[in-house]
Scaffold this motif. Structure first.
Motif, mmCIF file in Angstrom:
data_model
loop_
_atom_site.group_PDB
_atom_site.id
_atom_site.type_symbol
_atom_site.label_atom_id
_atom_site.label_comp_id
_atom_site.label_asym_id
_atom_site.label_seq_id
_atom_site.Cartn_x
_atom_site.Cartn_y
_atom_site.Cartn_z
ATOM 1 N N LEU A 235 -22.504 -30.795 62.505
ATOM 2 C CA LEU A 235 -21.531 -31.721 61.940
ATOM 3 C C LEU A 235 -20.155 -31.091 62.082
ATOM 4 O O LEU A 235 -20.015 -29.862 62.195
ATOM 5 C CB LEU A 235 -21.831 -31.981 60.458
ATOM 6 N N TYR A 236 -19.124 -31.937 62.057
ATOM 7 C CA TYR A 236 -17.763 -31.446 62.222
ATOM 8 C C TYR A 236 -16.881 -31.990 61.097
ATOM 9 O O TYR A 236 -16.808 -33.200 60.897
ATOM 10 C CB TYR A 236 -17.191 -31.873 63.584
ATOM 11 N N ALA A 237 -16.263 -31.077 60.366
ATOM 12 C CA ALA A 237 -15.326 -31.470 59.320
ATOM 13 C C ALA A 237 -13.917 -31.350 59.885
ATOM 14 O O ALA A 237 -13.536 -30.296 60.408
ATOM 15 C CB ALA A 237 -15.482 -30.579 58.094
ATOM 16 N N VAL A 238 -13.154 -32.430 59.801
ATOM 17 C CA VAL A 238 -11.784 -32.408 60.319
ATOM 18 C C VAL A 238 -10.925 -31.573 59.376
ATOM 19 O O VAL A 238 -10.813 -31.876 58.188
ATOM 20 C CB VAL A 238 -11.205 -33.830 60.441
ATOM 21 N N ARG A 239 -10.359 -30.509 59.900
ATOM 22 C CA ARG A 239 -9.512 -29.626 59.095
ATOM 23 C C ARG A 239 -8.039 -29.988 59.260
ATOM 24 O O ARG A 239 -7.292 -30.084 58.294
ATOM 25 C CB ARG A 239 -9.752 -28.169 59.502
ATOM 26 N N VAL A 240 -7.634 -30.190 60.500
ATOM 27 C CA VAL A 240 -6.257 -30.573 60.817
ATOM 28 C C VAL A 240 -6.315 -31.646 61.891
ATOM 29 O O VAL A 240 -7.100 -31.542 62.843
ATOM 30 C CB VAL A 240 -5.429 -29.371 61.333
ATOM 31 N N GLY A 241 -5.502 -32.695 61.755
ATOM 32 C CA GLY A 241 -5.418 -33.715 62.786
ATOM 33 C C GLY A 241 -6.235 -34.954 62.462
ATOM 34 O O GLY A 241 -6.729 -35.123 61.345
ATOM 35 N N GLN A 242 -6.380 -35.810 63.469
ATOM 36 C CA GLN A 242 -7.133 -37.053 63.317
ATOM 37 C C GLN A 242 -7.917 -37.346 64.588
ATOM 38 O O GLN A 242 -7.545 -36.914 65.683
ATOM 39 C CB GLN A 242 -6.200 -38.228 62.993
ATOM 40 N N PHE A 243 -9.008 -38.112 64.409
ATOM 41 C CA PHE A 243 -9.889 -38.472 65.515
ATOM 42 C C PHE A 243 -10.159 -39.971 65.499
ATOM 43 O O PHE A 243 -9.945 -40.641 64.494
ATOM 44 C CB PHE A 243 -11.235 -37.735 65.390
ATOM 45 N N LYS A 244 -10.636 -40.465 66.630
ATOM 46 C CA LYS A 244 -11.218 -41.804 66.672
ATOM 47 C C LYS A 244 -12.616 -41.677 67.259
ATOM 48 O O LYS A 244 -12.875 -40.810 68.105
ATOM 49 C CB LYS A 244 -10.378 -42.770 67.503
ATOM 50 N N THR A 245 -13.538 -42.504 66.782
ATOM 51 C CA THR A 245 -14.869 -42.579 67.362
ATOM 52 C C THR A 245 -15.016 -43.939 68.026
ATOM 53 O O THR A 245 -14.483 -44.939 67.534
ATOM 54 C CB THR A 245 -15.957 -42.390 66.291
ATOM 55 N N ILE B 100 -13.795 -49.234 69.329
ATOM 56 C CA ILE B 100 -13.535 -48.182 68.339
ATOM 57 C C ILE B 100 -14.307 -48.485 67.063
ATOM 58 O O ILE B 100 -14.286 -49.604 66.555
ATOM 59 C CB ILE B 100 -12.024 -48.073 68.066
ATOM 60 N N THR B 101 -14.998 -47.460 66.559
ATOM 61 C CA THR B 101 -15.825 -47.636 65.370
ATOM 62 C C THR B 101 -15.237 -46.986 64.132
ATOM 63 O O THR B 101 -15.723 -47.224 63.021
ATOM 64 C CB THR B 101 -17.234 -47.061 65.614
ATOM 65 N N ARG C 130 -1.164 -49.053 68.696
ATOM 66 C CA ARG C 130 -1.381 -50.442 68.282
ATOM 67 C C ARG C 130 -2.597 -51.026 68.996
ATOM 68 O O ARG C 130 -3.333 -51.832 68.425
ATOM 69 C CB ARG C 130 -0.129 -51.285 68.569
ATOM 70 N N GLU C 131 -2.793 -50.600 70.222
ATOM 71 C CA GLU C 131 -3.963 -51.076 70.966
ATOM 72 C C GLU C 131 -5.244 -50.599 70.288
ATOM 73 O O GLU C 131 -6.215 -51.353 70.175
ATOM 74 C CB GLU C 131 -3.902 -50.571 72.410
ATOM 75 N N ASP C 132 -5.252 -49.331 69.826
ATOM 76 C CA ASP C 132 -6.420 -48.808 69.123
ATOM 77 C C ASP C 132 -6.680 -49.576 67.830
ATOM 78 O O ASP C 132 -7.820 -49.898 67.495
ATOM 79 C CB ASP C 132 -6.226 -47.328 68.793
ATOM 80 N N ILE C 133 -5.613 -49.867 67.083
ATOM 81 C CA ILE C 133 -5.757 -50.606 65.827
ATOM 82 C C ILE C 133 -6.338 -51.992 66.102
ATOM 83 O O ILE C 133 -7.246 -52.452 65.409
ATOM 84 C CB ILE C 133 -4.404 -50.717 65.105
#
Length: 250
Positions: free
Chosen positions: A68-78, A89-90, A197-200
């Motif tokens: 498993l991966y805990a986000v420490r710094v930053g942001q991700f998209k799945t 995008i989920t 905006r495209e991702d959103i």
């Protein structure tokens, strides 16, 4: 205009890779929450840390599940690929949140995970984590709570995409971001969108043109101010009412 300034998200620093769970500002939101110092040190002993550059992939669909991966710094998209090959995008994940739980039942990752900015994750080998569950009941209980929250999040997304008007979807998305930033000690009304905006639009089932129109409409109605990716929520109660379907946009 609201002059509250968001506390900037921390930049990735070389010393961050040597930091422990105990010293991490996100540990009250993450897996170590509620553990005493000795148990937190035991958890920290199995954790590795890994940098992922912007647009870098943490894992891909079909990869063997090992951690498993805990986000420490930053942001991700799945995201996943639709049958026609289009990206769907989920979710968007930020500091203190776990990635990879969808792979536990199949031992295989069910989506791709990509960094939206230079990021760092804590890598938690799942086999060793399971060993700790038997010794640290509080850790297992909190893990169950995290999994329950993830199920609730997925149910909320289904509701968001199935029953809400476009303006409700977008307002709910902004309100959700607001609450998540507030939980991390940042401004709830002034923040930067790390996703495009495209991702959103992809996530909400809307076109990029619809997102642009909604931003313009909410700006015209005095609910928010926009400058590139910087957002200021000028009337958070009104946005919450809109998200709940108690108001209409424009």
């Amino acid at each position: 205009m609201n002059q509250v300034t968001a506390r900037a998200a921390p930049l990735l620093d070389v010393t961050a890779l040597r930091s422990s769970c105990l010293s991490c500002s996100m540990h009250q939101l993450c897996l170590p929450m509620g553990l005493d110092e000795s148990d937190m040190q035991r958890l920290d002993g199995i954790i590795g840390r890994r940098r992922v550059p912007r647009d870098g992939v943490l894992y891909r669909i079909g990869d063997k599940f090992t951690a498993l991966y805990a986000v420490r710094v930053g942001q991700f998209k799945t995201y996943q690929a639709n049958p026609d090959g289009a990206e769907q995008i989920t979710g968007f994940q930020m500091s203190g949140e776990l990635l990879g739980m969808d792979a536990i039942s199949t031992d295989m990752h069910q989506c791709d995970a990509m960094a939206l900015e230079d990021s760092e994750v804590c890598e938690i080998p799942f086999a060793r984590l399971e060993e700790l569950f038997s010794d640290i009941p509080a850790l297992l209980r909190h893990f169950h709570r995290i999994m329950s929250k993830e199920i609730t999040r997925e149910q909320s997304v289904i509701l968001l995409l199935g029953n809400m008007r476009a303006e409700q979807r977008f307002a709910a998305f902004l309100v959700n971001l607001s609450s998540r930033y507030a939980a991390r000690g940042y401004s709830s009304t002034n923040f930067q969108l790390r996703m495009t905006r495209e991702d959103i639009g992809n996530y909400l089932g809307l076109t990029i043109e619809s997102i642009s129109r909604l931003l313009s409409r909410l700006k015209k109605d005095g609910l928010l101010a926009v400058s590139n990716r910087n957002l200021e929520l000028l009337d958070l109660p009104a946005l919450k009412a809109l998200a709940a379907g108690n108001d209409a946009c424009g």
